[in-house]
Scaffold this motif. Structure first.
Motif, PDB file in Angstrom:
ATOM      1  N   GLY A  75       0.581  -1.258  -0.229  1.00 33.18           N
ATOM      2  CA  GLY A  75      -0.111   0.430  -0.148  1.00 33.18           C
ATOM      3  C   GLY A  75       0.450   1.485  -0.225  1.00 33.18           C
ATOM      4  N   VAL A  76      -0.178   2.520   0.533  1.00 35.53           N
ATOM      5  CA  VAL A  76       1.066   3.907   0.586  1.00 35.53           C
ATOM      6  C   VAL A  76       2.104   3.873   1.429  1.00 35.53           C
ATOM      7  N   SER A  77       2.528   2.949   2.360  1.00 27.39           N
ATOM      8  CA  SER A  77       3.239   2.489   3.257  1.00 27.39           C
ATOM      9  C   SER A  77       4.453   2.207   2.385  1.00 27.39           C
ATOM     10  N   TYR A  78       4.157   0.972   1.600  1.00 29.27           N
ATOM     11  CA  TYR A  78       5.273  -0.298   1.269  1.00 29.27           C
ATOM     12  C   TYR A  78       5.727   1.341  -0.401  1.00 29.27           C
ATOM     13  N   GLY A  79       4.583   2.190  -0.897  1.00 32.56           N
ATOM     14  CA  GLY A  79       4.964   2.493  -1.548  1.00 32.56           C
ATOM     15  C   GLY A  79       6.010   4.364  -1.152  1.00 32.56           C
ATOM     16  N   LEU A  80       6.169   4.487   0.496  1.00 32.59           N
ATOM     17  CA  LEU A  80       6.997   5.448   0.852  1.00 32.59           C
ATOM     18  C   LEU A  80       7.886   4.404   1.052  1.00 32.59           C
ATOM     19  N   LYS A  81       8.486   3.969   1.830  1.00 35.88           N
ATOM     20  CA  LYS A  81       9.262   3.066   1.561  1.00 35.88           C
ATOM     21  C   LYS A  81      10.265   2.652   0.754  1.00 35.88           C
ATOM     22  N   GLY A  82       9.916   2.505  -0.813  1.00 34.96           N
ATOM     23  CA  GLY A  82      10.125   2.221  -2.179  1.00 34.96           C
ATOM     24  C   GLY A  82      10.787   3.696  -2.231  1.00 34.96           C
ATOM     25  N   LEU A  83      10.196   4.342  -2.384  1.00 37.10           N
ATOM     26  CA  LEU A  83      10.642   6.118  -3.058  1.00 37.10           C
ATOM     27  C   LEU A  83      11.629   6.794  -2.014  1.00 37.10           C
ATOM     28  N   ALA A  84      12.286   6.315  -0.424  1.00 32.68           N
ATOM     29  CA  ALA A  84      13.140   6.721   0.184  1.00 32.68           C
ATOM     30  C   ALA A  84      14.072   6.226  -0.762  1.00 32.68           C
ATOM     31  N   VAL A  85      13.583   4.472  -1.045  1.00 35.97           N
ATOM     32  CA  VAL A  85      15.867   3.663  -1.427  1.00 35.97           C
ATOM     33  C   VAL A  85      15.553   4.611  -2.602  1.00 35.97           C
ATOM     34  N   ILE A  86      14.581   4.680  -3.761  1.00 38.70           N
ATOM     35  CA  ILE A  86      15.027   4.870  -4.595  1.00 38.70           C
ATOM     36  C   ILE A  86      16.247   6.286  -4.575  1.00 38.70           C
ATOM     37  N   VAL A  87      15.299   7.495  -3.838  1.00 36.56           N
ATOM     38  CA  VAL A  87      15.625   8.395  -3.395  1.00 36.56           C
ATOM     39  C   VAL A  87      17.225   8.884  -2.803  1.00 36.56           C
ATOM     40  N   LEU A  88      17.212   7.622  -1.796  1.00 37.49           N
ATOM     41  CA  LEU A  88      18.936   7.407  -1.300  1.00 37.49           C
ATOM     42  C   LEU A  88      19.865   6.797  -2.509  1.00 37.49           C
ATOM     43  N   GLY A  89      19.401   6.225  -2.972  1.00 36.85           N
ATOM     44  CA  GLY A  89      20.409   5.756  -4.781  1.00 36.85           C
ATOM     45  C   GLY A  89      20.810   6.900  -5.590  1.00 36.85           C
ATOM     46  N   GLY A  90      19.927   7.471  -5.705  1.00 36.99           N
ATOM     47  CA  GLY A  90      20.570   8.520  -5.927  1.00 36.99           C
ATOM     48  C   GLY A  90      21.298   9.465  -6.323  1.00 36.99           C
ATOM     49  N   LEU A  91      20.895  10.111  -4.964  1.00 36.47           N
ATOM     50  CA  LEU A  91      22.527  10.733  -4.242  1.00 36.47           C
ATOM     51  C   LEU A  91      23.507  10.866  -4.473  1.00 36.47           C
ATOM     52  N   GLY A  92      23.802   9.458  -4.169  1.00 37.34           N
ATOM     53  CA  GLY A  92      25.295   9.449  -4.343  1.00 37.34           C
ATOM     54  C   GLY A  92      25.866   8.171  -3.066  1.00 37.34           C
ATOM     55  N   PHE A  93      27.025   8.598  -2.818  1.00 35.32           N
ATOM     56  CA  PHE A  93      27.650   7.622  -2.093  1.00 35.32           C
ATOM     57  C   PHE A  93      28.437   8.287  -1.249  1.00 35.32           C
ATOM     58  N   ILE A  94      28.813  10.025  -2.141  1.00 35.74           N
ATOM     59  CA  ILE A  94      30.146  10.419  -1.643  1.00 35.74           C
ATOM     60  C   ILE A  94      28.495  11.715   0.381  1.00 35.74           C
ATOM     61  N   VAL A  95      27.587  11.750  -0.429  1.00 35.93           N
ATOM     62  CA  VAL A  95      25.759  12.698   0.179  1.00 35.93           C
ATOM     63  C   VAL A  95      26.063  11.333   1.731  1.00 35.93           C
ATOM     64  N   LEU A  96      25.640  10.044   1.018  1.00 36.43           N
ATOM     65  CA  LEU A  96      25.016   9.210   2.467  1.00 36.43           C
ATOM     66  C   LEU A  96      26.257   9.409   3.412  1.00 36.43           C
ATOM     67  N   TYR A  97      27.396   9.247   2.626  1.00 37.92           N
ATOM     68  CA  TYR A  97      28.694   8.627   3.973  1.00 37.92           C
ATOM     69  C   TYR A  97      28.363   9.834   4.648  1.00 37.92           C
ATOM     70  N   GLU A  98      28.237  11.827   4.028  1.00 41.15           N
ATOM     71  CA  GLU A  98      28.396  12.278   5.362  1.00 41.15           C
ATOM     72  C   GLU A  98      27.355  12.634   5.881  1.00 41.15           C
ATOM     73  N   PHE A  99      26.214  12.182   5.117  1.00 42.27           N
ATOM     74  CA  PHE A  99      24.573  12.217   6.095  1.00 42.27           C
ATOM     75  C   PHE A  99      25.191  11.419   7.182  1.00 42.27           C
ATOM     76  N   ARG A 100      25.372  10.056   6.892  1.00 44.85           N
ATOM     77  CA  ARG A 100      25.641   9.293   8.305  1.00 44.85           C
ATOM     78  C   ARG A 100      27.019   9.691   9.160  1.00 44.85           C
ATOM     79  N   ARG A 101      28.010  10.499   8.710  1.00 47.28           N
ATOM     80  CA  ARG A 101      28.736  10.745   9.857  1.00 47.28           C
ATOM     81  C   ARG A 101      28.102  12.322  10.852  1.00 47.28           C
ATOM     82  N   VAL A 102      26.911  12.646   9.973  1.00 42.06           N
ATOM     83  CA  VAL A 102      27.095  14.562  10.604  1.00 42.06           C
ATOM     84  C   VAL A 102      25.619  13.654  11.590  1.00 42.06           C
ATOM     85  N   VAL A 103      24.893  13.022  11.139  1.00 41.99           N
ATOM     86  CA  VAL A 103      23.899  12.357  11.795  1.00 41.99           C
ATOM     87  C   VAL A 103      24.571  11.745  12.943  1.00 41.99           C
TER      88      VAL A 103
END
Length: 221
Positions: free
Chosen positions: A1-29
């Motif tokens: 349903g909607v919950s599954y769709g939102l989780k899928g969207l989150a995964v797609i967005v994260l995959g499109g940000l790039g590893f540099i951004v994901l790494y920095e995001f993890r370090r900062v948070v």
């Protein structure tokens, strides 16, 4: 349903940000760096800003044109989710919740622009990349304002970066135009393929998106 769709969207967005951004995001948070460095780099700020703008602008544009057309049989939640989904997947994953061939031509043009831009550097997405597009837009805005330098978050971009971005976009557009012309020349008269549908297939392939209007399967070898 909607919950599954939102989780899928989150995964797609994260995959499109790039590893540099994901790494920095993890370090900062996580707070694993000293306080004075507890911030995002210019690259990450630019990527996050552009990603948010493109998702929002794409979703609003698609929703405004398909609300009572391609999304007419959906509920309100489904319409909102479908608009965001198509805005996100045009730049990365290539999933579709509606028949692409049934969408308005204006919607297809919006999707072509999103596919051309693609994801961010260092990601699993294709396209010319968000930062390349962002540098071009920033340069145009700076020229209209009469500024001598492109400045982002109080940091100026060097001339070499701007020239490389412009060159990449020009080369990508030239390749897409030549490929679309070739498709129309080889198949257009037989299949009556329109310039829009041929361009859509080419840009989708260029951005490694995977969306199709159903033309590719009819093309000659």
């Amino acid at each position: 349903g909607v919950s599954y769709g939102l989780k899928g969207l989150a995964v797609i967005v994260l995959g499109g940000l790039g590893f540099i951004v994901l790494y920095e995001f993890r370090r900062v948070v996580a707070g694993k760096i000293v306080h004075r460095e507890k911030r995002f780099s210019l690259h990450s700020k630019f990527v996050l800003f552009l990603t948010a703008i493109l998702i929002a602008a794409g979703a609003v544009g698609i929703a405004s044109m398909e609300w009572e057309h391609g999304f007419s049989t959906m509920t309100l939640k489904q319409k909102v989710l479908a608009s965001i989904l198509q805005s996100v997947t045009c730049r990365t994953a290539g999933f579709n919740s509606v028949d692409i061939g049934s969408l308005r031509q204006t919607t297809l043009l919006v999707m072509i622009v999103l596919m051309f831009i693609g994801g961010s550097p260092g990601s699993i997405a294709g396209g010319v990349k968000t930062t390349t597009f962002g540098v071009m837009v920033s340069m145009i805005i700076a020229k209209f304002r009469g500024a001598s330098q492109v400045v982002l978050w109080k940091r100026g971009l060097d001339r070499d970066t701007i020239e490389k971005s412009m060159l990449l976009i020009l080369l990508a557009m030239s390749f897409i135009l030549a490929s679309t012309f070739a498709l129309l020349t080889l198949n257009g008269f037989v299949l009556r393929v329109s310039a829009l549908s041929a361009g859509f297939e080419v840009v989708s392939a260029f951005g490694s998106v995977g969306l199709s209007m159903g033309v590719t399967g009819q093309l000659s070898f």
